[in-house]
Enzyme design. Structure first.
Site, PDB file in Angstrom:
ATOM      1  N   LYS A  35       0.832  -1.203   0.000  1.00  0.00           N
ATOM      2  CA  LYS A  35       0.000   0.000   0.000  1.00  0.00           C
ATOM      3  C   LYS A  35       0.865   1.251   0.000  1.00  0.00           C
ATOM      4  CE  LYS A  35      -0.431   0.007   5.056  1.00  0.00           C
ATOM      5  NZ  LYS A  35      -1.347   0.002   6.208  1.00  0.00           N
ATOM      6  N   TYR A 244      16.707  30.158   7.576  1.00  0.00           N
ATOM      7  CA  TYR A 244      15.626  30.974   8.119  1.00  0.00           C
ATOM      8  C   TYR A 244      15.720  31.102   9.639  1.00  0.00           C
ATOM      9  CZ  TYR A 244      13.024  30.771   3.686  1.00  0.00           C
ATOM     10  OH  TYR A 244      12.627  30.894   2.385  1.00  0.00           O
TER      11      TYR A 244
END
Length: 347
Positions: A35, A244
Site C-alpha cells: 500500500k 531561516y
C-alpha cells in the site's frame, strides 16, 4: 544534476521478505503489503520483485492503489483491499480482479448484490476499533459469509511492536474465539506479529514495514538510500547565521554546503537539529532550518569539497531519521516526494 537521488535496493527488499517468510514457517503463506505506493518506493517495481521471489498475495489500502500492482503483476496473484468494497469500487474490483476485505454488514450486502460469486475476504475487529466487523456483527453474518466465495478472514494487532503488551494476547484470544471452526484461511500478523511467534501466524502473514527496512524487524536490510547533490559551498564567518530564523550562528569559521532537497521531499523540518548528512561514515551536521528545497550542512571538517551528501545510508537508517523527527519510519518512507530521481538496483 540537481535532483536528489532515491535508490531502492530490490535485492534487500527480497532478502527481507525471504527472512520474514522463513520466520512465518513452512506451512504459512507469506504475503506482502504494498500500500501507499509500496511504502513510497514504487508499488509496481516492489510487487514485481516480490512476486519473482514467491509472493502470491498482495495487500493495498484502497482499490485505486491496485491498478499499478495489477499492471505490474498481470493476472494470477491475488490483490486484497483493506478498505473493503466501498461505494463506487465495483467496476475496479471486477475489472482488476481484486479481493475486497469486507468490513461491515453494509459492505457485505453491497458486495454480494453487485458481484455475486466474486471472491472476498472479511476483516474482523478484535479490539483495535479501526476497521472490521465487531463480534456481534460477525456472529450475525458468519454463516452467510462462509457460504459465499470467502478467501480470507483477518484482523490487525494494535501493539505488535511491543511484544510484552497485554493487548497482543487479548486480541489473539478474541480472534480465535471469532474464527475457530471456520474452514477458511486466517491472518492476524503483519511484521510485528510475525516476530511474536507461531501462535500469531495462522495461515497467512502479511509483512509491511519490515520488507522496506524498518522496525520492529531489527535484522532488516536497509532498502531506501538517499543522496542529495551539493549546489554550493560557502565560507561562513563567526557570528553569521545560516537559514531561516537565524537559528544557528557560527562560533568559528565554517564551510557550509547547501544541498538540493527539503521538506517538499519528505525531509521533515523537525528532524533538522538532530540530523546529519554523510560522506561515507563521516557525519556532517545540518545547520539552520530545513527549508522547502534546501538544507545547510556543515562540511568544515572534510578534506575535500563534496559533490553529494547522503541522508539515508548504512550509518543513518530510516528509523534513526524518524527518531530525529519525533515520528516513525513509516512516515519517513511514505513522505518521500515526487522530485527524487529514482534508481532501482538488484542482485
Amino acid at each position: 544534476m540537481t535532483t536528489a537521488t532515491l535508490t531502492i535496493d530490490l535485492a534487500a527488499l527480497v532478502a527481507n521478505w525471504r527472512v520474514l517468510d522463513g520466520l512465518s514457517g513452512g506451512s504459512v503463506e507469506t504475503a506482502a503489503v504494498v500500500k501507499a505506493n509500496g511504502y513510497g518506493l514504487g508499488a509496481g517495481r516492489v510487487a514485481r520483485s516480490l512476486a519473482h521471489a514467491g509472493a502470491r498475495r498482495f495487500f493495498v489500502a484502497v482499490a485505486e492503489e491496485a491498478a499499478a500492482v495489477r499492471e505490474a503483476l498481470g493476472p494470477g496473484p491475488e490483490i486484497c483491499v483493506f478498505s473493503g468494497h466501498m461505494s463506487g469500487d465495483t467496476d475496479m474490483i471486477h475489472d482488476l480482479q481484486l479481493t475486497p476485505m469486507l468490513n461491515s454488514i453494509d459492505q457485505m450486502l453491497r458486495h454480494v448484490e453487485a458481484l455475486p460469486g466474486h471472491p472476498f475476504g472479511v476483516q474482523l475487529d478484535t479490539g483495535m476499533n479501526r476497521l472490521g466487523m465487531e463480534p456481534a456483527e460477525w456472529a450475525a453474518l458468519r454463516d452467510i459469509a462462509l457460504g459465499q466465495n470467502i478467501q480470507l478472514i483477518m484482523s490487525h494487532l494494535a501493539c505488535a511492536d511491543e511484544p510484552d503488551h497485554p493487548m497482543n494476547a487479548q486480541q489473539l484470544q478474541t480472534f480465535r474465539e471469532m474464527t475457530d471452526g471456520c474452514d477458511v484461511p486466517r491472518s492476524l500478523s503483519a511484521t510485528g506479529g510475525i516476530l511474536l511467534g507461531p501462535d500469531y501466524h495462522f495461515d497467512v502473514t502479511r509483512p509491511g514495514i519490515g520488507l522496506y527496512g524498518g522496525l520492529p524487524f531489527e535484522d532488516a536490510q536497509p532498502v531506501a538510500h538517499i543522496s542529495l547533490p551539493v549546489i554550493q559551498v560557502r565560507d561562513v564567518e563567526p557570528g553569521e547565521s545560516v537559514g531561516y530564523g537565524n537559528t544557528w550562528l557560527a562560533e568559528a569559521p565554517s564551510r557550509i554546503a547547501t544541498v538540493a532537497a527539503g521538506y517538499a521531499d519528505g525531509i521533515h523540518r523537525a528532524m533538522g537539529p538532530k540530523t546529519s548528512l554523510f560522506v561515507g561514515d563521516e557525519a556532517c551536521p545540518v545547520r539552520g532550518r530545513i527549508s522547502m528545497d534546501l538544507i545547510g550542512v556543515d562540511v568544515t571538517h572534510l578534506t575535500e569539497e563534496p559533490k553529494a551528501l547522503e541522508l539515508l545510508n548504512a550509518a543513518q537508517t530510516v528509523d534513526m531519521l524518524a527518531d530525529n523527527a519525533g515520528t516513525i519510519g513509516y512516515e519517513i518512507l511514505t513522505s518521500l516526494g515526487a522530485r527524487y530521481r529514482r534508481r532501482y538496483t538488484s542482485a
